[in-house]
Design a protein around this motif. Structure first.
Motif, PDB file in Angstrom:
ATOM      1  N   LEU A   1     -43.022   7.426 -61.806  1.00  0.00           N
ATOM      2  CA  LEU A   1     -41.945   8.338 -60.729  1.00  0.00           C
ATOM      3  C   LEU A   1     -41.477   7.196 -59.535  1.00  0.00           C
ATOM      4  O   LEU A   1     -40.494   7.468 -59.122  1.00  0.00           O
ATOM      5  CB  LEU A   1     -42.580   9.529 -60.060  1.00  0.00           C
ATOM      6  CG  LEU A   1     -43.089  10.627 -61.213  1.00  0.00           C
ATOM      7  CD1 LEU A   1     -43.813  11.382 -60.656  1.00  0.00           C
ATOM      8  CD2 LEU A   1     -41.815  11.032 -61.698  1.00  0.00           C
ATOM      9  N   LEU A   2     -42.174   6.371 -59.056  1.00  0.00           N
ATOM     10  CA  LEU A   2     -41.964   5.665 -57.905  1.00  0.00           C
ATOM     11  C   LEU A   2     -40.710   4.520 -58.124  1.00  0.00           C
ATOM     12  O   LEU A   2     -40.652   3.928 -59.305  1.00  0.00           O
ATOM     13  CB  LEU A   2     -43.198   4.671 -57.483  1.00  0.00           C
ATOM     14  CG  LEU A   2     -43.029   3.865 -56.278  1.00  0.00           C
ATOM     15  CD1 LEU A   2     -42.751   4.754 -55.007  1.00  0.00           C
ATOM     16  CD2 LEU A   2     -44.463   3.187 -55.862  1.00  0.00           C
TER      17      LEU A   2
ATOM     18  N   MET B   1     -45.854  32.504 -52.748  1.00  0.00           N
ATOM     19  CA  MET B   1     -45.296  31.233 -52.982  1.00  0.00           C
ATOM     20  C   MET B   1     -45.562  30.793 -54.567  1.00  0.00           C
ATOM     21  O   MET B   1     -46.918  30.726 -54.891  1.00  0.00           O
ATOM     22  CB  MET B   1     -46.033  30.185 -51.998  1.00  0.00           C
ATOM     23  CG  MET B   1     -45.412  28.614 -52.315  1.00  0.00           C
ATOM     24  SD  MET B   1     -45.903  27.586 -50.981  1.00  0.00           S
ATOM     25  CE  MET B   1     -45.079  28.263 -49.373  1.00  0.00           C
ATOM     26  N   ILE B   2     -44.931  30.263 -55.113  1.00  0.00           N
ATOM     27  CA  ILE B   2     -45.054  29.798 -56.589  1.00  0.00           C
ATOM     28  C   ILE B   2     -45.693  28.481 -56.674  1.00  0.00           C
ATOM     29  O   ILE B   2     -45.017  27.451 -55.941  1.00  0.00           O
ATOM     30  CB  ILE B   2     -43.751  29.879 -57.532  1.00  0.00           C
ATOM     31  CG1 ILE B   2     -42.996  31.302 -57.135  1.00  0.00           C
ATOM     32  CG2 ILE B   2     -44.127  29.675 -58.994  1.00  0.00           C
ATOM     33  CD1 ILE B   2     -41.824  31.326 -57.763  1.00  0.00           C
ATOM     34  N   SER B   3     -46.586  28.001 -57.310  1.00  0.00           N
ATOM     35  CA  SER B   3     -47.153  26.599 -57.150  1.00  0.00           C
ATOM     36  C   SER B   3     -45.963  25.745 -57.996  1.00  0.00           C
ATOM     37  O   SER B   3     -45.369  26.316 -58.878  1.00  0.00           O
ATOM     38  CB  SER B   3     -48.411  26.514 -57.998  1.00  0.00           C
ATOM     39  OG  SER B   3     -48.340  26.864 -59.238  1.00  0.00           O
ATOM     40  N   LEU B   4     -45.970  24.406 -57.736  1.00  0.00           N
ATOM     41  CA  LEU B   4     -45.116  23.537 -58.221  1.00  0.00           C
ATOM     42  C   LEU B   4     -45.295  23.501 -59.627  1.00  0.00           C
ATOM     43  O   LEU B   4     -44.265  23.462 -60.441  1.00  0.00           O
ATOM     44  CB  LEU B   4     -45.069  22.202 -57.407  1.00  0.00           C
ATOM     45  CG  LEU B   4     -44.211  21.041 -57.913  1.00  0.00           C
ATOM     46  CD1 LEU B   4     -42.764  21.548 -57.658  1.00  0.00           C
ATOM     47  CD2 LEU B   4     -44.539  19.850 -57.238  1.00  0.00           C
TER      48      LEU B   4
ATOM     49  N   PHE C   1     -34.729  16.678 -54.350  1.00  0.00           N
ATOM     50  CA  PHE C   1     -33.701  15.642 -54.441  1.00  0.00           C
ATOM     51  C   PHE C   1     -34.502  14.419 -55.044  1.00  0.00           C
ATOM     52  O   PHE C   1     -35.666  14.175 -54.573  1.00  0.00           O
ATOM     53  CB  PHE C   1     -33.046  15.276 -53.395  1.00  0.00           C
ATOM     54  CG  PHE C   1     -32.267  16.586 -52.777  1.00  0.00           C
ATOM     55  CD1 PHE C   1     -30.995  16.607 -53.217  1.00  0.00           C
ATOM     56  CD2 PHE C   1     -32.859  17.190 -51.672  1.00  0.00           C
ATOM     57  CE1 PHE C   1     -30.267  17.915 -52.709  1.00  0.00           C
ATOM     58  CE2 PHE C   1     -32.282  18.289 -51.324  1.00  0.00           C
ATOM     59  CZ  PHE C   1     -30.998  18.802 -51.722  1.00  0.00           C
ATOM     60  N   MET C   2     -34.021  13.616 -55.953  1.00  0.00           N
ATOM     61  CA  MET C   2     -34.664  12.347 -56.383  1.00  0.00           C
ATOM     62  C   MET C   2     -33.969  11.336 -56.624  1.00  0.00           C
ATOM     63  O   MET C   2     -32.714  11.453 -57.170  1.00  0.00           O
ATOM     64  CB  MET C   2     -35.652  12.763 -57.602  1.00  0.00           C
ATOM     65  CG  MET C   2     -36.408  11.469 -57.899  1.00  0.00           C
ATOM     66  SD  MET C   2     -37.389  11.884 -59.498  1.00  0.00           S
ATOM     67  CE  MET C   2     -38.328  10.303 -59.674  1.00  0.00           C
ATOM     68  N   VAL C   3     -34.051   9.957 -55.908  1.00  0.00           N
ATOM     69  CA  VAL C   3     -33.336   8.910 -56.488  1.00  0.00           C
ATOM     70  C   VAL C   3     -34.170   8.192 -57.424  1.00  0.00           C
ATOM     71  O   VAL C   3     -35.274   7.933 -57.456  1.00  0.00           O
ATOM     72  CB  VAL C   3     -33.391   8.010 -55.058  1.00  0.00           C
ATOM     73  CG1 VAL C   3     -32.237   6.784 -55.398  1.00  0.00           C
ATOM     74  CG2 VAL C   3     -32.565   8.900 -54.247  1.00  0.00           C
ATOM     75  N   MET C   4     -33.327   7.608 -58.489  1.00  0.00           N
ATOM     76  CA  MET C   4     -34.116   6.931 -59.596  1.00  0.00           C
ATOM     77  C   MET C   4     -33.309   5.666 -60.048  1.00  0.00           C
ATOM     78  O   MET C   4     -32.113   5.710 -59.810  1.00  0.00           O
ATOM     79  CB  MET C   4     -34.475   7.892 -60.850  1.00  0.00           C
ATOM     80  CG  MET C   4     -33.099   8.537 -61.471  1.00  0.00           C
ATOM     81  SD  MET C   4     -33.616  10.026 -62.602  1.00  0.00           S
ATOM     82  CE  MET C   4     -33.986  11.043 -61.198  1.00  0.00           C
TER      83      MET C   4
ATOM     84  N   PHE D   1     -47.624  13.109 -58.177  1.00  0.00           N
ATOM     85  CA  PHE D   1     -46.134  13.582 -58.309  1.00  0.00           C
ATOM     86  C   PHE D   1     -45.285  12.961 -57.106  1.00  0.00           C
ATOM     87  O   PHE D   1     -44.178  12.472 -57.503  1.00  0.00           O
ATOM     88  CB  PHE D   1     -45.896  14.910 -58.434  1.00  0.00           C
ATOM     89  CG  PHE D   1     -44.312  15.440 -58.845  1.00  0.00           C
ATOM     90  CD1 PHE D   1     -43.934  15.280 -60.057  1.00  0.00           C
ATOM     91  CD2 PHE D   1     -43.626  16.135 -57.817  1.00  0.00           C
ATOM     92  CE1 PHE D   1     -42.479  15.498 -60.252  1.00  0.00           C
ATOM     93  CE2 PHE D   1     -42.555  16.476 -58.049  1.00  0.00           C
ATOM     94  CZ  PHE D   1     -41.760  16.288 -59.119  1.00  0.00           C
ATOM     95  N   PHE D   2     -45.708  13.260 -55.883  1.00  0.00           N
ATOM     96  CA  PHE D   2     -45.177  13.130 -54.872  1.00  0.00           C
ATOM     97  C   PHE D   2     -44.867  11.264 -54.410  1.00  0.00           C
ATOM     98  O   PHE D   2     -45.816  10.879 -54.365  1.00  0.00           O
ATOM     99  CB  PHE D   2     -45.673  13.653 -53.484  1.00  0.00           C
ATOM    100  CG  PHE D   2     -45.597  15.352 -54.075  1.00  0.00           C
ATOM    101  CD1 PHE D   2     -44.358  16.103 -53.513  1.00  0.00           C
ATOM    102  CD2 PHE D   2     -46.807  15.824 -54.227  1.00  0.00           C
ATOM    103  CE1 PHE D   2     -44.575  17.569 -53.759  1.00  0.00           C
ATOM    104  CE2 PHE D   2     -46.832  17.264 -54.354  1.00  0.00           C
ATOM    105  CZ  PHE D   2     -45.616  17.718 -54.324  1.00  0.00           C
ATOM    106  N   VAL D   3     -43.465  10.804 -54.252  1.00  0.00           N
ATOM    107  CA  VAL D   3     -43.431   9.500 -54.154  1.00  0.00           C
ATOM    108  C   VAL D   3     -42.274   9.564 -53.033  1.00  0.00           C
ATOM    109  O   VAL D   3     -41.443  10.663 -53.027  1.00  0.00           O
ATOM    110  CB  VAL D   3     -42.954   8.855 -55.398  1.00  0.00           C
ATOM    111  CG1 VAL D   3     -44.159   8.776 -56.249  1.00  0.00           C
ATOM    112  CG2 VAL D   3     -41.754   9.533 -56.122  1.00  0.00           C
ATOM    113  N   PRO D   4     -42.047   8.456 -52.285  1.00  0.00           N
ATOM    114  CA  PRO D   4     -41.398   8.328 -51.201  1.00  0.00           C
ATOM    115  C   PRO D   4     -39.730   8.417 -51.438  1.00  0.00           C
ATOM    116  O   PRO D   4     -38.797   8.864 -51.043  1.00  0.00           O
ATOM    117  CB  PRO D   4     -41.182   6.973 -50.689  1.00  0.00           C
ATOM    118  CG  PRO D   4     -42.727   6.412 -51.136  1.00  0.00           C
ATOM    119  CD  PRO D   4     -42.869   7.225 -52.294  1.00  0.00           C
TER     120      PRO D   4
END
Length: 787
Positions: A509-510, A598-601, A690-693, A739-742
């Motif tokens: 993902l990074l 709240m719905i979990s991711l 949002f994601m940049v790839m 999952f979580f990346v910059p």
């Protein structure tokens, strides 16, 4: 009318202008205009006998010699044999695209159109079919041919809701439209105004509430705006302009004003269907499920990737047809779920063939032959109605596909082993679930999808005479709440397949060196606006010819309120340590369920809908990118109406106008105005992702030959921005530790809904009763919506 460069951004294909070669706008020559004129006129009042003498002379017989075709197959032979034996579906009868007997005949007719060697052969076959073939089958086969023939790029037909308005409006409106008599109307000064819900300067009684000096009933629906204005549900003359969101672009066009000045235009308000005899809370969503753009998107998707078109011949494999179709099912369900949350409804109910369907459905529609559509009562018991042999085959298939995915492999009848633990194998699953001809082991998997819809309609295998049912046609099935229940079971197969794929790791993902620092989003506001839909094809009046030339001298429009949103923008701040070619993706999803929890991711990933995707070349350092909602790569604005397109065409014939090939908005785009759910007045909490790839070019991009300015590029392999899996990174299950990346960014947002009529409720001294008040809508749209 949009200018060409704006169309590039909203073609629903790719953000092409940013990284592909752009093209000059091509202007139609005389030969193109002749072809376009033929297509517009051949579907004019398609339910009536053909009235154009030139085309009547072309259609005495079908060209059947093989020398006229590039390919001649068994379907064509069987179609012609059925015609000679008087075994074709008769004109005037209900045509169901998912009825097996109808589909076989439609495929033969399509082949006569598609494989015609030249335009002359095609035109004669179309003229013949217009005179001898069932109207629904004719339009279906013709639309398929116009979309898929490579030599027809730029040619178009009117929107399906303009060819067959009966499939999109309720029977009350259809009856009124079809009995409209121009001569009688001219003899009357105006219909008498009946104040049913509003009594100007009247006295309250019963369950009426008083506000100032006028009254309205407490069960007033906001889209019944015409009653607030004192108008009855009748036809009214219109001499100003056609209502739509981009009306000012047309009003400023002097050519548009000149060509429309002699057209007599009428409109009539039309409401959505309501629960009359069957109480059904789902009718609160009828403004959404019956939206013309929503339904026509699904219709055209299933023509672009029709189940009987093979992937090799038509290039559909280049577009990953199975994965794309299945991903669209998932995305449409996600969008529907968000609309449900706007009304406090929860998850889409589970579907079962053996349990009652709680919500009934009465479409209140009428087919053009006068027969009403069948309805389903509340607590409908599916398994007690229909063909048990067909039911066993359908349920047996569903059990089989779940078992195949669980086993992780499939051995075909010829001994070939398919590994279902590879990401690319989703293509096999998509083909199977659509029941298309590319499905592995056609004998086992090809017909389940069609049989399921036939079972819903209580239609037998080879039954030709079928009662009208919304589930048998793509343009009508999304009106029914059961559609979403059934297709949820299809989407569950998609998620079951993804369950067995490994979760994305942080390394996957990074994007090293790239950080998505911040995204600023403008206010998200929805409202109901007004639009006129061209229903001239229902006009019950004689056609006018002058010196052998058809004169389009009058048009009918249906005026309806529909969901829309104010334009909004994103502003991305992205930092990169070096120049990079990237793709930026944006998703919208819920944050809380109907109970405020709240719905979990890991669970919520199934509910995110992709709203935008675009290519960009980052420079080293800080990059600020502004993206507007009308730039979204897969959305379109309102299409130019049938009447206007015909007038532009005839002006071009007379040398008064240059007809561009991108005249009308493409059929393959999702309605821009439906990107956001309705939301709440106080603000509905949602979230955006949002994601940049890194950019990975589509596999077939270098071989693509389609022109972005006037083609959807079906089968080109270059429709999409990149070659990543659809829905990435939400396509697979999520490990929140990884999952979580910059290069990702989550943003909480609020969607506010403004009641279009609220300013009217509090406006004192209102006097313009009995007419449509353009001043009110112009002034208050500007003041309250700042449009």
């Amino acid at each position: 009318m949009k200018i060409a460069i704006a169309l590039l951004a909203c073609l629903g294909l790719v953000a092409a202008a940013s990284f592909h070669q752009t093209h000059e706008v091509k202007i139609a020559d005389k030969a193109f205009l002749e072809k376009q004129k033929f297509l517009f006129e051949i579907v004019y009042r398609v339910e009536d006998p053909l009235m154009f003498e030139d085309y009547i002379k072309m259609g005495p017989q079908l060209y059947t010699e093989e020398s006229y075709y590039t390919h001649y197959d068994l379907y064509m032979k069987k179609f012609y044999e059925a015609y000679k034996m008087h075994a074709l579906l008769p004109k005037g009868e209900f045509f169901g695209q998912l009825n097996m007997a109808h589909a076989k005949q439609a495929r033969g007719l399509f082949n006569f159109f598609y494989y015609a060697k030249d335009w002359e052969t095609f035109m004669h076959n179309v003229a013949w079919a217009r005179m001898h073939v069932n109207e629904g089958m004719f339009v279906y086969a013709l639309t398929l041919a116009v979309i898929h023939r490579e030599d027809f790029h730029g040619l178009m037909l009117p929107s399906i809701y303009e060819i067959f308005p009966q499939f999109f409006f309720n029977s009350k409106f259809v009856y009124e439209a079809e009995k409209f008599d121009y001569e009688m109307w001219m003899k009357m000064t105006m219909y008498e105004k009946e104040y049913m819900d509003v009594y100007h300067k009247g006295h309250g009684h019963g369950n009426m509430y008083q506000y100032g000096d006028y009254m309205y009933m407490k069960d007033f629906k906001m889209w019944q705006w015409w009653k607030l204005m004192g108008l009855g549900e009748h036809w009214y003359s219109e001499n100003k302009f056609i209502l739509r969101e981009n009306i000012y672009e047309f009003n400023q066009d002097t050519k548009w004003q000149d060509m429309m000045k002699d057209v007599k235009v009428w409109w009539m308000p039309v409401d959505y269907t309501r629960d009359l005899d069957i109480y059904n809370e789902e009718s609160k969503l009828s403004y959404f499920t019956e939206d013309l753009g929503w339904n026509s998107y699904w219709y055209y998707l299933n023509l672009d990737y029709s189940f009987f078109l093979d992937g090799n011949t038509f290039g559909l494999k280049n577009d990953r047809r199975g994965e794309w179709w299945l991903y669209n099912v998932h995305q449409l369900l996600s969008r529907y779920y968000m609309e449900r949350l706007s009304h406090g409804f929860g998850d889409i109910p589970e579907f079962s063939w053996y349990h009652q369907i709680e919500m009934g459905y009465d479409p209140q529609m009428i087919y053009y032959n006068g027969i009403g559509y069948s309805y389903r009562k509340n607590y409908y018991e599916m398994e007690t109605y229909g063909n048990f042999d067909m039911l066993n085959q359908i349920t047996g298939f569903m059990q089989r596909i779940h078992n195949i995915i669980e086993n992780g492999h499939y051995k075909t009848s010829d001994g070939h082993m398919i590994d279902l633990r590879k990401p690319e194998s989703i293509e096999y699953i998509g083909n199977i679930m659509q029941g298309n001809v590319d499905a592995m082991d056609k004998m086992f998997f090809q017909f389940w999808y069609m049989m399921a819809h036939m079972y819903f309609a209580d239609a037998d295998y080879h039954q030709m005479d079928v009662y009208p049912n919304v589930m048998l046609n793509f343009e009508t099935m999304m009106r029914d709440p059961m559609y979403y229940m059934f297709y949820k079971s299809i989407a569950q197969v998609y998620f079951q397949f993804m369950h067995y794929l490994p979760k994305y790791t942080k390394e996957q993902l990074l994007m090293p060196g790239v950080t998505l620092k911040h995204v600023e989003i403008s206010e998200l506001v929805t409202y109901f606006d007004l639009v006129d839909f061209d229903v001239t094809n229902m006009l019950n009046d004689k056609m006018v010819f002058h010196e052998g030339k058809f004169v389009w001298d009058k048009s009918l429009y249906a005026r309806q309120m529909r969901l829309n949103h104010k334009p909004f923008t994103y502003s991305y701040t992205i930092e990169s340590d070096k120049p990079e070619k990237v793709v930026v993706r944006a998703f919208l999803g819920p944050k809380f369920d109907e109970f405020g929890k709240m719905i979990s991711l890991s669970e919520n990933r199934m509910n995110f809908m992709e709203v935008d995707e675009f290519y960009y070349e980052l420079k080293a350092g800080s990059n600020v990118i502004t993206r507007k909602s009308n730039d979204f790569y897969w959305t379109v604005k309102d299409r130019t109406t049938y009447t206007e397109l015909y007038y532009y065409l005839m002006m071009a014939f007379d040398g008064k106008y240059s007809f561009p090939l991108d005249m009308s908005e493409p059929h393959c785009g999702f309605p821009d105005r439906l990107v956001l759910p309705m939301g709440w007045k106080k603000g509905m909490p949602m979230q955006m992702f949002f994601m940049v790839m890194p950019y990975t070019a589509p596999t077939h991009e270098q071989f693509s030959k389609f022109d972005y300015t006037y083609s959807c590029g079906i089968g080109s392999g270059a429709r999409f921005v990149d070659d990543m899996p659809f829905g990435y990174p939400f396509d697979r299950e999520i490990d929140e530790y990884e999952f979580f990346v910059p290069n990702m960014y989550f943003k909480d947002v609020m969607i506010h809904h403004l009641d279009t009529m609220e300013p009217y409720y509090h406006y004192k001294g209102y006097t313009n009763y009995g007419q449509f008040d353009y001043t009110f809508f112009r002034d208050y749209y500007t003041k309250y919506f700042k449009l």
